[in-house]
Design an enzyme around this catalytic site. Structure first.
Site, PDB file in Angstrom:
ATOM      1  N   SER A   1      -5.034  -3.406  -7.768  1.00 46.53           N
ATOM      2  CA  SER A   1      -4.695  -4.464  -6.814  1.00 46.53           C
ATOM      3  C   SER A   1      -5.488  -5.745  -7.078  1.00 46.53           C
ATOM      4  CB  SER A   1      -4.888  -3.937  -5.394  1.00 46.53           C
ATOM      5  OG  SER A   1      -4.221  -4.775  -4.501  1.00 46.53           O
ATOM      6  N   MET A   2      -6.330  -6.208  -6.144  1.00 45.52           N
ATOM      7  CA  MET A   2      -7.139  -7.393  -6.460  1.00 45.52           C
ATOM      8  C   MET A   2      -8.071  -7.118  -7.641  1.00 45.52           C
ATOM      9  SD  MET A   2      -8.200  -9.404  -3.024  1.00 45.52           S
ATOM     10  CE  MET A   2      -7.017  -9.877  -1.758  1.00 45.52           C
TER      11      MET A   2
ATOM     12  N   TRP B   1      -2.667  -7.541  -7.880  1.00 44.00           N
ATOM     13  CA  TRP B   1      -2.417  -8.587  -6.872  1.00 44.00           C
ATOM     14  C   TRP B   1      -3.200  -9.828  -7.284  1.00 44.00           C
ATOM     15  CZ3 TRP B   1      -4.742 -12.048  -3.727  1.00 44.00           C
ATOM     16  CH2 TRP B   1      -4.049 -12.508  -2.579  1.00 44.00           C
TER      17      TRP B   1
ATOM     18  N   ASP C   1       6.077  -0.856  -3.922  1.00 47.98           N
ATOM     19  CA  ASP C   1       4.851  -1.557  -3.500  1.00 47.98           C
ATOM     20  C   ASP C   1       5.239  -2.703  -2.560  1.00 47.98           C
ATOM     21  OD1 ASP C   1       2.478  -3.025  -3.289  1.00 47.98           O
ATOM     22  OD2 ASP C   1       1.901  -2.626  -5.375  1.00 47.98           O
TER      23      ASP C   1
ATOM     24  N   HIS D   1       1.912   0.993  -3.406  1.00 47.70           N
ATOM     25  CA  HIS D   1       0.738   0.231  -3.835  1.00 47.70           C
ATOM     26  C   HIS D   1      -0.462   1.127  -4.128  1.00 47.70           C
ATOM     27  CE1 HIS D   1      -1.735  -3.318  -4.195  1.00 47.70           C
ATOM     28  NE2 HIS D   1      -2.567  -2.904  -3.248  1.00 47.70           N
TER      29      HIS D   1
HETATM   30  O1  9J3 Z   1      -6.461  -5.364  -3.457  1.00 48.03           O
HETATM   31  C1  9J3 Z   1      -5.419  -5.245  -2.791  1.00 48.03           C
HETATM   32  O2  9J3 Z   1      -5.007  -4.154  -2.327  1.00 48.03           O
HETATM   33  C2  9J3 Z   1      -4.710  -6.549  -2.518  1.00 48.03           C
HETATM   34  C3  9J3 Z   1      -3.629  -6.478  -1.530  1.00 48.03           C
HETATM   35  C4  9J3 Z   1      -3.954  -7.215  -0.267  1.00 48.03           C
HETATM   36  O3  9J3 Z   1      -4.219  -6.604   0.741  1.00 48.03           O
HETATM   37  O4  9J3 Z   1      -3.926  -8.581  -0.310  1.00 48.03           O
HETATM   38  C5  9J3 Z   1      -3.812  -9.264   0.937  1.00 48.03           C
HETATM   39  C6  9J3 Z   1      -4.757 -10.382   1.002  1.00 48.03           C
END
Ligand code: 9J3
Ligand code: ZN
Ligand code: ZN
Length: 300
Positions: free
Chosen positions: A171-172, A196, A217, A249
């Site tokens: 993700s991030m 992300w 996702d 996700h």
């Molecule tokens: O690291 C992630 O799971 C990013 C997804 C997220 O919640 O972004 C919203 C700011």
């Protein structure tokens, strides 16, 4: 006087001669078998472990026994973590991989990848970030700091080849992996998992990149994250996109054989230059757990 030469061969001599021929053939075969790996190792000094098979890349553990050591949260540049590494001292140095979790998550959310990848012949650090709310750019810097720590300051520094480093993240943390690769073209591989990032285009990435997307996702939808990230990486860069069928996700947060087998293959191919793993990547994988695959085959 009894002649010692030019007898017609006796039955016993014929049998011995035949045995000698068989022995010579066996010796040649043996030499061929032994020369195989030795010759390959001479061509590629980074190859580690036995020849792979579908079952060896799918297994929950690979060829190497794994040890681990904890990195304190007081370390500078990232939030600490756990280093997993092959226990043996007999196989020289290994490539290294740093792995970041996603937003609000701890290293425990991606920790299954540590021993699984290390057991295939890599030093792996699963990290905590400085804060759980760090953004992709901060996760990129922290992945880079973790690699610097591994090769410069860690107890396992002498087990690592500092020229063969890679990043992964969820993700991030996946957005951070892409950004780290953009910042450090000397990295050998990057694997963003359901990544992300607010920046959708990455035309400067030259590091071989395997992007995992998840079909269902809804947090980082593939149409606005994984797919544009993958598509924006130049075609001249080795790249692959694997969309996990029916996955969410959070697919990278629990043991996932599809993620493991293609991540291992990608790391082997680009961190170790190990072309024995090409067979799993090209032609592009097609199996029921995969919704869609894109890629720049042939590799290299
Ligand atoms: O690291 C992630 O799971 C990013 C997804 C997220 O919640 O972004 C919203 C700011
Ligand atoms: Zn589907
Ligand atoms: Zn798709």
């Amino acid at each position: 006087m009894r002649p010692t030469t030019s007898h017609p061969p006796t039955r016993r001599r014929r049998a011995l001669r035949a045995l000698g021929v068989v022995a010579t053939m066996l010796t040649m075969l043996g030499a061929g078998v032994l020369a195989g790996p030795t010759a390959a190792a001479a061509q590629n000094p980074y190859e580690r472990g036995p020849a792979p098979s579908e079952s060896s890349i799918e297994a929950s553990r690979g060829h190497y026994d794994v040890s681990s050591t904890i990195v304190s949260s007081l370390v500078s540049g990232f939030g600490g973590g756990t280093v997993y590494y092959p226990t043996t001292r007999s196989d020289g140095t290994f490539g290294a991989v740093a792995i970041s979790p996603g937003y609000t998550a701890a290293q425990s959310s991606i920790q299954w990848l540590g021993p699984r990848i290390a057991s295939q012949g890599f030093v792996v650090i699963t990290i905590d970030t400085n804060t759980r709310w760090d953004q992709p750019s901060q996760r990129a810097s922290q992945l880079e700091a973790a690699l610097d720590y591994l090769v410069e300051d860690s107890d396992v520094a002498d087990r690592i080849d500092p020229g063969r480093l890679a990043v992964m993240g969820h993700s991030m943390g996946g957005g951070g992996s892409i950004e780290a690769a953009d910042e450090r073209p000397e990295l050998q591989a990057s694997i963003p998992m359901t990544p992300w990032h607010l920046d959708k285009t990455w035309p400067g990435v030259t590091v071989p990149t395997l992007v995992f997307g998840a079909e269902n996702d809804s947090i980082a939808p593939v149409y606005s994250h994984a797919e544009p990230f993958y598509n924006s990486i130049p075609d001249s860069t080795d790249k692959m996109y694997i969309e996990l069928d029916g996955a969410t996700h959070f697919a990278p947060n629990t043991s996932n054989t599809t993620i493991a087998k293609y991540s291992i293959s990608w790391l082997k191919r680009f961190v170790d230059n190990d072309t024995r793993y090409d067979q799993f990547l090209c032609p592009l994988p097609d199996e029921s757990a995969i919704e869609e695959t894109r890629g720049s085959c042939p590799l290299g």
